[in-house]
Design a protein around this motif. Sequence first.
Motif, PDB file in Angstrom:
ATOM      1  N   THR A   6      53.581  39.232  47.256  1.00 47.27           N
ATOM      2  CA  THR A   6      53.438  39.872  45.949  1.00 47.27           C
ATOM      3  C   THR A   6      54.578  39.512  45.010  1.00 47.27           C
ATOM      4  O   THR A   6      54.539  39.848  43.844  1.00 47.27           O
ATOM      5  CB  THR A   6      53.368  41.405  46.090  1.00 47.27           C
ATOM      6  N   GLN A  50      52.222  40.181  40.844  1.00 43.87           N
ATOM      7  CA  GLN A  50      51.837  41.583  41.038  1.00 43.87           C
ATOM      8  C   GLN A  50      51.272  42.184  39.760  1.00 43.87           C
ATOM      9  O   GLN A  50      50.345  42.994  39.802  1.00 43.87           O
ATOM     10  CB  GLN A  50      53.024  42.410  41.531  1.00 43.87           C
ATOM     11  N   LEU A  53      47.756  41.142  39.768  1.00 39.48           N
ATOM     12  CA  LEU A  53      47.013  41.859  40.814  1.00 39.48           C
ATOM     13  C   LEU A  53      46.734  43.300  40.413  1.00 39.48           C
ATOM     14  O   LEU A  53      45.693  43.856  40.786  1.00 39.48           O
ATOM     15  CB  LEU A  53      47.787  41.821  42.129  1.00 39.48           C
ATOM     16  N   ASP A  54      47.644  43.891  39.647  1.00 32.23           N
ATOM     17  CA  ASP A  54      47.458  45.280  39.219  1.00 32.23           C
ATOM     18  C   ASP A  54      46.228  45.467  38.342  1.00 32.23           C
ATOM     19  O   ASP A  54      45.734  46.588  38.195  1.00 32.23           O
ATOM     20  CB  ASP A  54      48.703  45.780  38.488  1.00 32.23           C
ATOM     21  N   THR A  55      45.689  44.387  37.783  1.00 33.24           N
ATOM     22  CA  THR A  55      44.469  44.484  36.974  1.00 33.24           C
ATOM     23  C   THR A  55      43.237  44.690  37.852  1.00 33.24           C
ATOM     24  O   THR A  55      42.184  45.047  37.353  1.00 33.24           O
ATOM     25  CB  THR A  55      44.249  43.211  36.123  1.00 33.24           C
ATOM     26  N   LYS A  56      43.386  44.430  39.147  1.00 39.00           N
ATOM     27  CA  LYS A  56      42.288  44.558  40.121  1.00 39.00           C
ATOM     28  C   LYS A  56      41.112  43.641  39.773  1.00 39.00           C
ATOM     29  O   LYS A  56      39.955  43.941  40.067  1.00 39.00           O
ATOM     30  CB  LYS A  56      41.822  46.003  40.233  1.00 39.00           C
ATOM     31  N   CYS A  57      41.405  42.522  39.172  1.00 33.96           N
ATOM     32  CA  CYS A  57      40.390  41.569  38.740  1.00 33.96           C
ATOM     33  C   CYS A  57      40.341  40.386  39.708  1.00 33.96           C
ATOM     34  O   CYS A  57      41.379  39.855  40.105  1.00 33.96           O
ATOM     35  CB  CYS A  57      40.731  41.089  37.332  1.00 33.96           C
ATOM     36  N   ARG A  61      43.221  37.543  41.053  1.00 35.46           N
ATOM     37  CA  ARG A  61      43.491  37.309  42.483  1.00 35.46           C
ATOM     38  C   ARG A  61      43.392  35.824  42.821  1.00 35.46           C
ATOM     39  O   ARG A  61      44.205  35.305  43.583  1.00 35.46           O
ATOM     40  CB  ARG A  61      42.498  38.122  43.333  1.00 35.46           C
TER      41      ARG A  61
END
Length: 75
Positions: A6, A50, A53-57, A61
Amino acid sequence: MKTEVTSVHVYLRHLGMAKPRAICHDGAKRWWKRHGFDWSDFVYNGIAGQKLLDTKCGLARRVVLAAELEITSGR
């Protein structure tokens, strides 16, 4: 349990390395704006993986995975 890298930093070149297909700059610019990221800052300085990644998209990723692969393959 899967361990993720991360602390990876993502740069413009990683858009072209994303699998299964590269991410075009125009599409990425729109995505950046939609998520409130500064495109110019990214172009010059990169961005913390990170944060993407925090966008959860899934697109984010893919780009982070490309950066991780570059690091783990020693490129």
